[in-house]
Design a protein around this motif. Structure first.
Motif, mmCIF file in Angstrom:
data_model
loop_
_atom_site.group_PDB
_atom_site.id
_atom_site.type_symbol
_atom_site.label_atom_id
_atom_site.label_comp_id
_atom_site.label_asym_id
_atom_site.label_seq_id
_atom_site.Cartn_x
_atom_site.Cartn_y
_atom_site.Cartn_z
ATOM 1 N N ASP A 62 0.825 -1.200 0.000
ATOM 2 C CA ASP A 62 0.000 0.000 0.000
ATOM 3 C C ASP A 62 0.870 1.264 0.000
ATOM 4 O OD1 ASP A 62 -2.764 1.167 0.252
ATOM 5 O OD2 ASP A 62 -1.851 2.000 2.063
ATOM 6 N N LEU A 63 1.908 1.284 0.807
ATOM 7 C CA LEU A 63 2.801 2.443 0.850
ATOM 8 C C LEU A 63 3.504 2.637 -0.492
ATOM 9 C CD1 LEU A 63 4.316 1.973 4.420
ATOM 10 C CD2 LEU A 63 2.696 3.742 3.700
ATOM 11 N N LEU A 64 3.949 1.547 -1.103
ATOM 12 C CA LEU A 64 4.579 1.643 -2.423
ATOM 13 C C LEU A 64 3.587 2.136 -3.467
ATOM 14 C CD1 LEU A 64 6.897 -1.457 -2.809
ATOM 15 C CD2 LEU A 64 7.536 0.951 -2.988
ATOM 16 N N ASP A 65 2.374 1.614 -3.431
ATOM 17 C CA ASP A 65 1.350 2.081 -4.369
ATOM 18 C C ASP A 65 1.106 3.572 -4.179
ATOM 19 O OD1 ASP A 65 1.040 -0.419 -5.505
ATOM 20 O OD2 ASP A 65 -0.800 -0.894 -4.405
ATOM 21 N N PHE A 66 1.063 4.010 -2.944
ATOM 22 C CA PHE A 66 0.802 5.421 -2.665
ATOM 23 C C PHE A 66 1.874 6.323 -3.287
ATOM 24 C CE2 PHE A 66 1.569 9.154 0.030
ATOM 25 C CZ PHE A 66 0.403 9.850 -0.248
ATOM 26 N N SER A 70 -0.357 7.456 -9.294
ATOM 27 C CA SER A 70 -1.185 8.667 -9.237
ATOM 28 C C SER A 70 -2.675 8.344 -9.135
ATOM 29 C CB SER A 70 -0.926 9.551 -10.455
ATOM 30 O OG SER A 70 -1.294 8.876 -11.640
ATOM 31 N N GLU A 71 -3.038 7.098 -9.395
ATOM 32 C CA GLU A 71 -4.446 6.662 -9.313
ATOM 33 C C GLU A 71 -4.722 5.971 -7.971
ATOM 34 O OE1 GLU A 71 -6.556 6.393 -12.451
ATOM 35 O OE2 GLU A 71 -5.092 7.773 -13.310
ATOM 36 N N TYR A 72 -3.797 6.123 -7.013
ATOM 37 C CA TYR A 72 -3.906 5.453 -5.715
ATOM 38 C C TYR A 72 -5.252 5.755 -5.055
ATOM 39 C CZ TYR A 72 -3.221 4.430 -0.799
ATOM 40 O OH TYR A 72 -3.369 3.949 0.479
ATOM 41 N N VAL A 73 -5.854 4.703 -4.498
ATOM 42 C CA VAL A 73 -7.073 4.828 -3.715
ATOM 43 C C VAL A 73 -6.820 4.120 -2.388
ATOM 44 C CG1 VAL A 73 -9.531 4.245 -3.565
ATOM 45 C CG2 VAL A 73 -8.510 4.837 -5.787
ATOM 46 N N ALA A 74 -7.006 4.847 -1.300
ATOM 47 C CA ALA A 74 -6.792 4.264 0.024
ATOM 48 C C ALA A 74 -7.815 3.158 0.280
ATOM 49 C CB ALA A 74 -6.906 5.340 1.093
ATOM 50 N N GLN A 75 -7.344 2.123 0.954
ATOM 51 C CA GLN A 75 -8.223 1.022 1.314
ATOM 52 C C GLN A 75 -8.896 1.314 2.652
ATOM 53 O OE1 GLN A 75 -6.496 -2.926 0.700
ATOM 54 N NE2 GLN A 75 -4.713 -1.911 -0.179
ATOM 55 N N GLU A 76 -9.901 0.530 2.969
ATOM 56 C CA GLU A 76 -10.618 0.718 4.233
ATOM 57 C C GLU A 76 -9.750 0.248 5.405
ATOM 58 O OE1 GLU A 76 -14.525 -1.072 6.523
ATOM 59 O OE2 GLU A 76 -14.423 -1.215 4.343
ATOM 60 N N VAL A 123 4.146 14.171 -2.307
ATOM 61 C CA VAL A 123 3.551 13.275 -3.305
ATOM 62 C C VAL A 123 2.345 14.038 -3.862
ATOM 63 C CG1 VAL A 123 2.379 11.060 -3.650
ATOM 64 C CG2 VAL A 123 4.318 11.212 -2.072
ATOM 65 N N PRO A 124 2.318 14.304 -5.188
ATOM 66 C CA PRO A 124 1.288 15.181 -5.756
ATOM 67 C C PRO A 124 -0.149 14.793 -5.419
ATOM 68 C CG PRO A 124 2.941 14.661 -7.413
ATOM 69 C CD PRO A 124 3.247 13.814 -6.204
ATOM 70 N N TRP A 125 -0.441 13.514 -5.305
ATOM 71 C CA TRP A 125 -1.801 13.064 -5.031
ATOM 72 C C TRP A 125 -2.059 12.837 -3.542
ATOM 73 C CZ3 TRP A 125 1.580 10.939 -8.461
ATOM 74 C CH2 TRP A 125 2.350 9.868 -7.998
ATOM 75 N N GLY A 126 -1.053 13.110 -2.723
ATOM 76 C CA GLY A 126 -1.242 12.997 -1.276
ATOM 77 C C GLY A 126 -2.149 14.113 -0.774
ATOM 78 N N LYS A 127 -2.695 13.922 0.387
ATOM 79 C CA LYS A 127 -3.625 14.915 0.946
ATOM 80 C C LYS A 127 -3.058 15.669 2.136
ATOM 81 C CE LYS A 127 -7.852 12.794 -0.620
ATOM 82 N NZ LYS A 127 -7.884 11.507 -1.160
ATOM 83 N N HIS A 128 -1.899 15.202 2.632
ATOM 84 C CA HIS A 128 -1.367 15.791 3.856
ATOM 85 C C HIS A 128 0.109 16.140 3.735
ATOM 86 C CE1 HIS A 128 -5.164 14.648 5.669
ATOM 87 N NE2 HIS A 128 -4.977 13.425 5.209
ATOM 88 N N GLY A 129 0.571 16.405 2.522
ATOM 89 C CA GLY A 129 1.970 16.767 2.330
ATOM 90 C C GLY A 129 2.938 15.609 2.484
ATOM 91 N N GLU A 130 2.472 14.371 2.299
ATOM 92 C CA GLU A 130 3.325 13.197 2.433
ATOM 93 C C GLU A 130 4.476 13.261 1.420
ATOM 94 O OE1 GLU A 130 0.016 13.120 1.843
ATOM 95 O OE2 GLU A 130 -0.957 11.672 3.163
#
Length: 162
Positions: A62-66, A70-76, A123-130
């Motif tokens: 999951d971390l590698l995918d993130f 760029s199409e990463y979708v977080a899992q539940e 990471v451009p698609w991150g939401k928290h400046g990761e």
């Protein structure tokens, strides 16, 4: 000097991913594990060795995918990150999980040691400046935390000689 510092940081991150500096490595924790006991939960432990192993694998992937998709979708969380079955379906599954973890740790290591990979940009698609740096530190910290759990579990099973 800045290039030297960057190189030193990258080497230290790679070493952190490999583990073994101040504690046992992932390879140590899973070596000669009695597969027939991988589904046991000794005492009141909430997870079996199989569940911990698979959790490490799922989170690393999951971390590698993130960081790379760029199409990463977080899992539940937490359902998608912990297997429900306490035992592996077979011995091959155990080995495949170990191989996948080694492969993903290697990919992270290759990412951080490439001089042109930016450790500090968000990471451009991150939401928290990761950043890649944050994700590598998280991957190493998370993996090593659960390596410790695997060793404790092995001790409780009487299957650790360390």
């Amino acid at each position: 000097m800045a290039d030297t510092n960057d190189q030193v940081l990258r080497q230290q991150l790679a070493a952190l991913l490999r583990g073994g500096q101040a504690h046992a490595t992932f390879a140590d924790a899973v070596a000669k594990f009695p597969i027939e006991r991988a589904g046991e939960r000794p005492g009141k432990l909430p997870y079996s060795a199989w569940q911990i192993l698979e959790h490490i694998r799922i989170v690393l992937r999951d971390l590698l995918d993130f960081v790379s998709n760029s199409e990463y979708v977080a899992q539940e969380w937490p359902a998608a990150y912990w297997p429900k079955q306490s035992a592996p379906p077979d011995g091959d599954s155990w080995q495949q999980s170990i191989q996948a973890i080694h492969a993903d740790l290697k990919i992270f290591e290759e990412l951080v040691t490439k001089p042109d990979s930016n450790l500090y940009s968000a990471v451009p698609w991150g939401k928290h400046g990761e950043t890649l740096l944050r994700e590598v530190l998280l991957a190493a910290d998370h993996t090593n935390y659960h390596v410790g759990e695997l060793i404790v579990l092995r001790r409780l099973l009487g299957a650790w000689k360390g």
